[in-house]
Design a protein around this motif. Structure first.
Motif, short mmCIF file in Angstrom:
data_model
loop_
_atom_site.label_atom_id
_atom_site.label_comp_id
_atom_site.label_asym_id
_atom_site.label_seq_id
_atom_site.Cartn_x
_atom_site.Cartn_y
_atom_site.Cartn_z
N PRO A 4 10.54 37.66 16.85
CA PRO A 4 9.78 36.71 16.04
C PRO A 4 9.92 37.01 14.56
O PRO A 4 10.20 38.14 14.16
N THR A 5 9.76 35.98 13.76
CA THR A 5 9.74 36.15 12.31
C THR A 5 8.33 36.56 11.89
O THR A 5 7.36 35.83 12.14
N VAL A 6 8.21 37.72 11.31
CA VAL A 6 6.90 38.24 10.91
C VAL A 6 6.57 37.72 9.51
O VAL A 6 7.37 37.87 8.59
N GLN A 19 3.39 41.47 7.41
CA GLN A 19 1.98 41.54 7.76
C GLN A 19 1.74 42.37 9.02
O GLN A 19 0.63 42.89 9.22
N LEU A 20 2.74 42.51 9.84
CA LEU A 20 2.62 43.32 11.05
C LEU A 20 3.72 44.36 11.05
O LEU A 20 4.90 44.02 10.93
N GLY A 21 3.31 45.63 11.11
CA GLY A 21 4.26 46.73 11.11
C GLY A 21 3.99 47.67 12.26
O GLY A 21 3.13 47.43 13.11
N GLU A 41 14.30 47.76 17.38
CA GLU A 41 15.05 46.90 18.30
C GLU A 41 14.23 45.66 18.67
O GLU A 41 14.78 44.56 18.83
N ALA A 42 12.91 45.82 18.77
CA ALA A 42 12.04 44.69 19.12
C ALA A 42 11.91 43.70 17.97
O ALA A 42 11.55 42.54 18.20
N GLY A 43 12.17 44.16 16.74
CA GLY A 43 12.10 43.26 15.60
C GLY A 43 11.19 43.69 14.48
O GLY A 43 11.08 43.00 13.46
N ASN A 243 3.12 43.81 21.26
CA ASN A 243 2.30 43.78 20.04
C ASN A 243 2.92 42.93 18.93
O ASN A 243 2.22 42.54 17.99
N LEU A 244 4.20 42.66 19.06
CA LEU A 244 4.88 41.81 18.08
C LEU A 244 4.87 40.34 18.51
O LEU A 244 5.13 39.45 17.69
N ASP A 245 4.52 40.09 19.75
CA ASP A 245 4.58 38.74 20.31
C ASP A 245 3.24 38.03 20.11
O ASP A 245 2.54 37.67 21.07
N VAL A 246 2.88 37.82 18.85
CA VAL A 246 1.55 37.28 18.54
C VAL A 246 1.62 36.09 17.58
O VAL A 246 0.61 35.74 16.96
N PHE A 247 2.78 35.46 17.50
CA PHE A 247 2.95 34.39 16.52
C PHE A 247 3.14 33.02 17.15
O PHE A 247 3.48 32.05 16.46
N ASP A 248 2.87 32.91 18.46
CA ASP A 248 3.04 31.63 19.14
C ASP A 248 1.73 31.06 19.64
O ASP A 248 1.71 30.18 20.49
N PHE A 249 0.62 31.56 19.11
CA PHE A 249 -0.69 31.00 19.46
C PHE A 249 -1.64 31.22 18.30
O PHE A 249 -1.36 31.99 17.38
N GLU A 250 -2.77 30.53 18.34
CA GLU A 250 -3.75 30.62 17.25
C GLU A 250 -5.15 30.61 17.84
O GLU A 250 -5.43 29.85 18.77
N LEU A 251 -6.00 31.46 17.31
CA LEU A 251 -7.39 31.51 17.76
C LEU A 251 -8.20 30.43 17.06
O LEU A 251 -8.03 30.17 15.86
#
Length: 277
Positions: A4-6, A19-21, A41-43, A243-251
């Motif tokens: 994902p693009t952070v 924003q996410l490291g 490797e995960a991005g 933990n990096l896969d958090v950019f495809d949903f919104e609360l």
């Protein structure tokens, strides 16, 4: 799977920080290279370490082995309280660079204010000089309370770019976060998942089920939507990637408010003051 693009946060000196490291607090040096390699490797492209962690060398090995161009990485380290006078701070910076195998850092923080004295003011003068000389892209602090931030503002024209503090749903550190906002300092959350302590909360689990996500992903999303920088830690490749896969949903606002309501003003992990016994 494409990484994902952070998104980035623009710091008060114009530098952009992911924003996410990835954090390596409490990871032994022998395990750090593998963990950071998995993160890269995960991005992940932002890595946070510190002199007191004893694993800067492991971070450096992973960076060297990755083949990723240096200008695509954002590397943070921190100065410990045994180096808070001006000359020691300068030497501490050089020592961190040597252990990391790097020529410069993107962000260098005073790790802890050691408030029994005001020696952090001398260290801040050193960091200010490092920034002025272009030897570090941004400088900041960690675990500073509003009174320490205000004292820095009285003594220096340079405002910290970042204040890294313990912050998670059970300890939202609102007074410090507000002081950061007032002064134009980015808030970075260490222990953003409360070392797992909040992941079993019923409201967090319910939100996760609605979105088809894990509780950890929900809490990280809560941080991100409120504008904080986060540095979750894991040594497990699957969790590192999750933990990096958090950019495809919104609360939704109600979900954010539900997590806001978990604030207990209590720490769940070790406090930095415990590091030196």
């Amino acid at each position: 799977m494409t990484a994902p693009t952070v998104p980035t946060i623009t710091l008060n000196n114009g530098i952009e920080m992911p924003q996410l490291g990835f954090g390596v607090f409490q990871v032994p040096d022998a395990e750090t290279t593998a963990a950071v390699s998995a993160a890269l490797e995960a991005g992940y492209r932002s890595i946070d370490t510190a002199a007191i962690y004893g694993n800067e060398a492991g971070v450096g090995r992973a960076i060297a082995q990755s083949g990723i161009p240096r200008d695509e990485l954002f590397v943070t380290s921190k100065l410990w309280i045994d180096s808070l006078d001006y000359d020691s701070a300068m030497r501490g910076y050089e020592a961190s660079l040597e252990r990391l195998g790097l020529e410069t850092l993107d962000l260098f923080l005073i790790h802890w204010p050691a408030p029994a004295s005001e020696s952090y003011l001398d260290a801040w003068r050193a960091l200010t000089q490092l920034a002025a000389d272009g030897r570090v892209r941004a400088v900041g602090v960690s675990n500073f309370l509003p009174a320490h931030l205000d004292r820095l503002a009285e003594a220096s024209d340079l405002v910290p770019a970042v204040n890294q503090v313990e912050l998670h749903p059970a300890l939202q550190n609102r007074e410090t976060a507000e002081a950061n906002r007032r002064l134009g300092i980015a808030t970075e959350a260490w222990s953003p998942l409360a070392q797992g302590a909040v992941l079993g909360d019923e409201s967090v689990i319910a939100i996760a089920e609605r979105h088809g996500k894990t509780p950890a992903q929900v809490v990280l999303r809560w941080h991100l939507q409120q504008g904080r920088i986060v540095i979750p830690k894991s040594v497990t490749p699957a969790r590192i990637a999750a933990n990096l896969d958090v950019f495809d949903f919104e609360l939704a606002e109600a979900e954010l408010s539900a997590i806001d309501g978990l604030d207990r003003d209590g720490r769940t992990g070790p406090h930095p003051a415990e590091f030196n016994g």
